[in-house]
Design an enzyme around this catalytic site. Structure first.
Site, PDB file in Angstrom:
ATOM      1  N   LYS A 130       0.822  -0.953   0.116  1.00  0.00           N
ATOM      2  CA  LYS A 130      -0.124  -0.048  -0.063  1.00  0.00           C
ATOM      3  C   LYS A 130       0.904   1.000   0.008  1.00  0.00           C
ATOM      4  O   LYS A 130       1.920   1.174   0.679  1.00  0.00           O
ATOM      5  CB  LYS A 130      -0.760  -0.055   1.170  1.00  0.00           C
ATOM      6  CG  LYS A 130      -1.899   1.099   1.375  1.00  0.00           C
ATOM      7  CD  LYS A 130      -3.004   0.793   0.780  1.00  0.00           C
ATOM      8  CE  LYS A 130      -3.930   2.316   0.285  1.00  0.00           C
ATOM      9  NZ  LYS A 130      -3.261   2.922  -0.890  1.00  0.00           N
ATOM     10  N   GLN A 151       7.231   3.785   3.942  1.00  0.00           N
ATOM     11  CA  GLN A 151       5.898   3.746   3.938  1.00  0.00           C
ATOM     12  C   GLN A 151       5.657   2.240   4.496  1.00  0.00           C
ATOM     13  O   GLN A 151       4.578   1.959   5.262  1.00  0.00           O
ATOM     14  CB  GLN A 151       5.341   3.348   2.598  1.00  0.00           C
ATOM     15  CG  GLN A 151       3.827   3.248   2.292  1.00  0.00           C
ATOM     16  CD  GLN A 151       3.193   4.796   2.161  1.00  0.00           C
ATOM     17  OE1 GLN A 151       3.843   5.701   1.530  1.00  0.00           O
ATOM     18  NE2 GLN A 151       2.140   5.169   2.770  1.00  0.00           N
ATOM     19  N   LYS A 154       5.330   3.292   8.356  1.00  0.00           N
ATOM     20  CA  LYS A 154       4.282   4.161   8.422  1.00  0.00           C
ATOM     21  C   LYS A 154       2.905   3.353   8.408  1.00  0.00           C
ATOM     22  O   LYS A 154       2.174   3.417   9.474  1.00  0.00           O
ATOM     23  CB  LYS A 154       4.460   5.225   7.349  1.00  0.00           C
ATOM     24  CG  LYS A 154       3.359   6.159   7.491  1.00  0.00           C
ATOM     25  CD  LYS A 154       2.936   7.004   6.192  1.00  0.00           C
ATOM     26  CE  LYS A 154       4.079   7.739   5.623  1.00  0.00           C
ATOM     27  NZ  LYS A 154       3.834   8.407   4.536  1.00  0.00           N
ATOM     28  N   LYS A 166       5.552   1.789  -3.064  1.00  0.00           N
ATOM     29  CA  LYS A 166       5.193   3.179  -3.518  1.00  0.00           C
ATOM     30  C   LYS A 166       5.610   2.899  -5.110  1.00  0.00           C
ATOM     31  O   LYS A 166       6.301   2.101  -5.612  1.00  0.00           O
ATOM     32  CB  LYS A 166       6.570   3.748  -3.058  1.00  0.00           C
ATOM     33  CG  LYS A 166       6.139   5.456  -3.133  1.00  0.00           C
ATOM     34  CD  LYS A 166       5.334   5.824  -1.987  1.00  0.00           C
ATOM     35  CE  LYS A 166       4.789   7.424  -1.988  1.00  0.00           C
ATOM     36  NZ  LYS A 166       4.186   7.787  -0.851  1.00  0.00           N
ATOM     37  N   GLY A 205      -2.742   8.184  -4.070  1.00  0.00           N
ATOM     38  CA  GLY A 205      -1.955   9.614  -4.538  1.00  0.00           C
ATOM     39  C   GLY A 205      -0.837   9.801  -3.871  1.00  0.00           C
ATOM     40  O   GLY A 205      -0.399   9.215  -2.732  1.00  0.00           O
ATOM     41  N   ASP A 206       0.084  10.898  -4.256  1.00  0.00           N
ATOM     42  CA  ASP A 206       1.122  11.474  -3.767  1.00  0.00           C
ATOM     43  C   ASP A 206       1.421  12.767  -4.395  1.00  0.00           C
ATOM     44  O   ASP A 206       0.594  13.289  -5.122  1.00  0.00           O
ATOM     45  CB  ASP A 206       2.370  10.423  -3.711  1.00  0.00           C
ATOM     46  CG  ASP A 206       3.667  10.683  -2.865  1.00  0.00           C
ATOM     47  OD1 ASP A 206       3.332  10.412  -1.651  1.00  0.00           O
ATOM     48  OD2 ASP A 206       4.547  11.484  -3.244  1.00  0.00           O
ATOM     49  N   SER A 418      -6.849   5.900   3.637  1.00  0.00           N
ATOM     50  CA  SER A 418      -7.084   5.020   2.475  1.00  0.00           C
ATOM     51  C   SER A 418      -7.354   3.464   3.044  1.00  0.00           C
ATOM     52  O   SER A 418      -8.400   2.875   2.447  1.00  0.00           O
ATOM     53  CB  SER A 418      -5.642   4.924   2.003  1.00  0.00           C
ATOM     54  OG  SER A 418      -5.272   6.034   1.200  1.00  0.00           O
TER      55      SER A 418
HETATM   56  N1  GLU Z   1       1.316   9.001  -0.445  1.00  0.00           N
HETATM   57  C1  GLU Z   1       0.643   9.121   0.695  1.00  0.00           C
HETATM   58  C2  GLU Z   1       1.656   8.687   2.013  1.00  0.00           C
HETATM   59  O1  GLU Z   1       2.893   8.926   1.634  1.00  0.00           O
HETATM   60  C3  GLU Z   1      -0.451   8.279   0.851  1.00  0.00           C
HETATM   61  C4  GLU Z   1      -0.488   6.722   0.539  1.00  0.00           C
HETATM   62  C5  GLU Z   1      -1.696   5.916   0.496  1.00  0.00           C
HETATM   63  O2  GLU Z   1      -2.850   6.643   0.974  1.00  0.00           O
HETATM   64  O3  GLU Z   1      -1.659   4.961   0.083  1.00  0.00           O
HETATM   65  O4  GLU Z   1       1.474   7.973   2.971  1.00  0.00           O
END
Ligand code: GLU
Length: 486
Positions: A130, A151, A154, A166, A205-206, A418
């Site tokens: 994710k 990520q 996180k 990512k 998104g990012d 998300s």
């Molecule tokens: N791009 C965002 C982040 O850096 C969201 C990633 C997501 O919602 O999957 O966490």
């Protein structure tokens, strides 16, 4: 007496940590161990870092992200040496899969354009990969790997069943027409669709990818697969399976985190002056929530410069400029002359404030900026972007006793929401804004509290960097151990 890091003259230029690590290999043995001691790297972890540097040449951001996490793990290994068994840490530093592909598309002039697409599926111990997709000319495999690595921890911190990944492309959306954006997104998804799925990998998104781009990508996914698999992408529009509060979630969440962190020092945003870098999705909703908590946002920026509005940034105007007109922030000063200053190319961190929230991009806040903020009396820093502070900056904040919330904890509200979007899609349900925001606030408080408790448990109260890295690591490591050597 323990020597303070910033008192030790550094032989390397500031803000070049990645390159510095890269040159580690070229140092002689004495210098190498000096480096590791200086950076408090545990000797068991030393060969791991050296290996990451050797096996991933030319990827300074990835080196930096790995180094920042491993720097925290010495204390875990000392307490639980078994976490270093079976090459567990080495496996965590190696992405499970990396996909690189050609993205051909035709511009409005009929010319064929080529970009490079990436998806790094970093770790799926806790759930399907994710993480967002970034469209920006700076994108390369090292940047996507750093983001995928961050990520992973996180996502673990959110407590939701999601792994880390990512993706992105070096496509520059600036000045591209809506039709060009659509054609690019369709071509990107034509390859990506083979690698993703609700139970496999769920992009979002990012930077450079918002609701419009997700819409075009979802449309193409649906067309290619003939499946209305809503849970394959998040950050969708509300008209096709998106979640309320997802757009606001990263910014709102970061402010919830910082408010709770300030609460431990018996204060809050009320009456505070804040500076928020950026003017994209994260920055806009960070500013909105700061205002809701009684703070005043004095400045925001884009990659060309920053605006200072002593009366407090007018958010409706920023939204109009950025989301509707898609113009530069300079326009703010042009439209709203009174009491507004636009500074081209300068550093937004020169603006004195109580709370700083870097919400633009990686390494945007350097040691020099941190020094200025500290001198100007900053009390807290919350990272809305991914890795916006350089390692030097983080150290300066920590030594000055500034509360510092690292991105992997503070900006986790986006990906957490998300995961709430995935829950709504799986149950074919749609929640109210209030219900979703309440869940988000609860998740942010939990992330804050677990980071704070872990930091205390490891003898470093208020060290949220340590707290976040250790908590995230332990959750991923536990799952990986249970799954065997895979
Ligand atoms: N791009 C965002 C982040 O850096 C969201 C990633 C997501 O919602 O999957 O966490």
């Amino acid at each position: 007496m323990q020597q303070r890091l910033r008192d030790i003259p550094s032989p390397w230029p500031e803000n070049r940590c990645g390159e510095l690590l890269h040159s580690y290999e070229r140092l002689d043995r004495t210098k190498q161990s000096e480096f590791m001691t200086l950076h408090q790297i545990d000797e068991k972890l030393e060969p791991i870092i050296a290996d990451v540097l050797r096996r991933n040449p030319g990827e300074p951001e990835f080196h930096q992200a790995v180094y920042e996490v491993l720097e925290s793990l010495g204390r875990v290994i000392a307490k639980h040496p078994d976490y270093a068994d079976n090459a567990l840490i080495e496996r965590i530093c190696e992405p499970e899969r990396q996909i690189i592909f050609r993205v051909p598309w035709i511009d409005d002039a009929g010319k064929v354009q080529i970009n490079r697409g990436f998806r790094v599926q970093f770790n799926s111990a806790l759930g399907p990969y994710k993480g967002g997709i970034r469209f920006h000319p700076s994108v390369n495999v090292g940047i996507i790997k750093f983001l995928g690595f961050e990520q992973t921890f996180k996502n673990a911190l959110t407590g939701m069943p999601i792994g880390g990944g990512k993706g992105g492309s070096d496509f520059n959306p600036r000045d591209r027409s809506d039709r060009e954006i659509m054609r690019f997104c369709q071509s990107f998804m034509t390859e990506l669709h083979r690698h993703i799925g609700e139970y496999v990998d769920v992009p979002a998104g990012d930077i450079g990818v918002g609701g419009r781009e997700i819409g075009y990508m979802f449309g193409q996914f649906k067309r290619l697969t003939n499946r209305y698999e809503a849970g394959v992408l998040t950050g969708k529009g509300l008209s096709f399976g998106g979640s309320r509060a997802r757009k606001e979630a990263t910014g709102f969440g970061a402010v919830y985190f910082v408010e709770r962190m300030l609460g431990r020092r018996k204060t809050g945003f009320e009456g505070k002056r804040a500076v928020v870098s950026g003017s994209g999705n994260v920055a806009v909703y960070t500013m909105e929530k700061i205002r809701a908590f009684g703070g005043k946002v004095l400045a925001c920026s884009d990659s060309n410069g920053y605006v200072v509005d002593e009366g407090g940034i007018d958010l409706d105007l920023v939204k109009e400029i950025k989301e509707v007109r898609r113009q530069r922030i300079e326009e703010y000063a042009r439209l709203k002359r009174n009491g507004v200053r636009y500074v081209e190319n300068g550093s937004i961190w020169d603006v004195p404030c109580d709370v700083a929230m870097p919400s633009a991009t990686q390494n945007e806040l350097t040691g020099r900026d941190a020094g200025t903020l500290v001198r100007n009396g900053v009390i807290a820093v919350g990272e809305g972007a991914n890795m916006p502070s350089t390692p030097d900056a983080v150290r300066i904040f920590q030594e000055a006793g500034v509360l510092f919330a690292p991105g992997k904890a503070a900006n986790a509200g986006g990906v957490a929401t998300s995961a709430l979007e995935m829950q709504q899609n799986a149950s074919r349900d749609s929640w109210t804004f209030e219900q979703t925001e309440e869940r988000l606030a609860g998740i942010m408080h939990d992330i804050h509290d677990s980071c704070a408790e872990t930091a205390e448990e490891y003898g470093a109260p208020e060290n949220y960097v340590l707290g976040a890295n250790i908590t995230g690591f332990v959750r991923v490591a536990e799952a990986m151990r249970a799954l065997g050597v895979i």
